[in-house]
Design a protein around this motif. Structure first.
Motif, PDB file in Angstrom:
ATOM      1  N   LEU A  45     114.214  53.219  75.182  1.00  0.00           N
ATOM      2  CA  LEU A  45     113.168  52.435  74.535  1.00  0.00           C
ATOM      3  C   LEU A  45     113.559  50.957  74.496  1.00  0.00           C
ATOM      4  O   LEU A  45     112.752  50.078  74.813  1.00  0.00           O
ATOM      5  N   LEU A  46     114.814  50.680  74.146  1.00  0.00           N
ATOM      6  CA  LEU A  46     115.286  49.292  74.130  1.00  0.00           C
ATOM      7  C   LEU A  46     115.218  48.671  75.524  1.00  0.00           C
ATOM      8  O   LEU A  46     114.779  47.531  75.684  1.00  0.00           O
ATOM      9  N   ARG A  47     115.658  49.420  76.542  1.00  0.00           N
ATOM     10  CA  ARG A  47     115.626  48.906  77.923  1.00  0.00           C
ATOM     11  C   ARG A  47     114.196  48.596  78.348  1.00  0.00           C
ATOM     12  O   ARG A  47     113.935  47.600  79.015  1.00  0.00           O
ATOM     13  N   GLU A  67     114.412  49.879  64.089  1.00  0.00           N
ATOM     14  CA  GLU A  67     114.008  48.829  63.154  1.00  0.00           C
ATOM     15  C   GLU A  67     115.035  48.703  62.022  1.00  0.00           C
ATOM     16  O   GLU A  67     115.364  47.597  61.596  1.00  0.00           O
ATOM     17  N   LYS A  68     115.565  49.832  61.558  1.00  0.00           N
ATOM     18  CA  LYS A  68     116.587  49.800  60.504  1.00  0.00           C
ATOM     19  C   LYS A  68     117.841  49.057  60.958  1.00  0.00           C
ATOM     20  O   LYS A  68     118.523  48.446  60.154  1.00  0.00           O
ATOM     21  N   VAL A  99     114.637  46.203  66.806  1.00  0.00           N
ATOM     22  CA  VAL A  99     113.225  45.999  67.128  1.00  0.00           C
ATOM     23  C   VAL A  99     112.498  45.638  65.843  1.00  0.00           C
ATOM     24  O   VAL A  99     113.000  45.863  64.745  1.00  0.00           O
ATOM     25  N   GLU A 100     111.302  45.097  66.038  1.00  0.00           N
ATOM     26  CA  GLU A 100     110.425  44.883  64.884  1.00  0.00           C
ATOM     27  C   GLU A 100     108.997  45.160  65.300  1.00  0.00           C
ATOM     28  O   GLU A 100     108.645  45.047  66.481  1.00  0.00           O
ATOM     29  N   ARG A 101     108.201  45.544  64.317  1.00  0.00           N
ATOM     30  CA  ARG A 101     106.779  45.752  64.539  1.00  0.00           C
ATOM     31  C   ARG A 101     106.055  44.468  64.128  1.00  0.00           C
ATOM     32  O   ARG A 101     106.279  43.950  63.046  1.00  0.00           O
ATOM     33  N   ARG A 102     105.182  43.996  65.027  1.00  0.00           N
ATOM     34  CA  ARG A 102     104.403  42.780  64.765  1.00  0.00           C
ATOM     35  C   ARG A 102     102.927  43.087  64.982  1.00  0.00           C
ATOM     36  O   ARG A 102     102.581  43.977  65.770  1.00  0.00           O
ATOM     37  N   VAL A 123     105.642  46.766  69.211  1.00  0.00           N
ATOM     38  CA  VAL A 123     107.079  46.865  68.972  1.00  0.00           C
ATOM     39  C   VAL A 123     107.738  45.854  69.898  1.00  0.00           C
ATOM     40  O   VAL A 123     107.465  45.830  71.103  1.00  0.00           O
ATOM     41  N   VAL A 124     108.582  45.009  69.318  1.00  0.00           N
ATOM     42  CA  VAL A 124     109.206  43.912  70.045  1.00  0.00           C
ATOM     43  C   VAL A 124     110.718  43.991  69.878  1.00  0.00           C
ATOM     44  O   VAL A 124     111.214  44.266  68.782  1.00  0.00           O
TER      45      VAL A 124
END
Length: 141
Positions: A39-41, A73-74, A78-81, A92-93
């Motif tokens: 997911l990060l990649r 996120e924890k 990542v963060e949700r915007r 998700v960024v």
């Protein structure tokens, strides 16, 4: 009757299992798994994605995406915007913390890949990668 090792699909399955085991072992210290890493990649190559897009692109169940994003996120990876086109939706960024984690984990990922592909010559590795990519692009999106 053919043996198991005559079946390409089975060999791909076994290689996938082994790859996952090695990758998860390399990520163990971070508390993450291969699904988090994937997911990060994916996010590293985009400007963000809706959770349903992540589900489709990565082939994960939508409910699994929610948990993976929560985990990341924890960790401030990542963060949700709010989505630019629809304020009710969230994208998700990848954060700078996520980028740092990916840079720091690159070497471990290369070690896993090299361990898996050790029996192959460099040109064979390139050929295998090209063939797998062609199959993935045709069938996995």
């Amino acid at each position: 009757m053919r043996g198991l090792h005559a079946d390409t699909g089975y060999l791909l399955y076994r290689l996938g299992l082994r790859s996952g085991q090695l990758f998860n072992a390399s990520l163990q210290e971070s508390g993450l798994r291969l699904r988090h890493y994937a997911l990060l990649r994916f996010l590293a190559t985009s400007r963000g994605a809706l959770q349903r897009e992540l589900s489709t692109r990565l082939g994960y169940d939508p409910s699994a995406i929610v948990g993976l994003v929560d985990d990341l996120e924890k960790l401030d990876f990542v963060e949700r915007r709010p989505a630019p086109d629809d304020r009710r939706s969230r994208i998700v960024v990848l954060t700078e913390g996520g980028r740092t984690f990916l840079r720091d984990s690159d070497e471990a990922g290369l070690r896993v890949t090299n361990a898996l592909l050790d029996p192959l010559e460099p040109a064979e590795r390139d050929t295998l990668h090209a063939l797998l990519r062609r199959i993935a692009e045709a069938g996995l999106g």
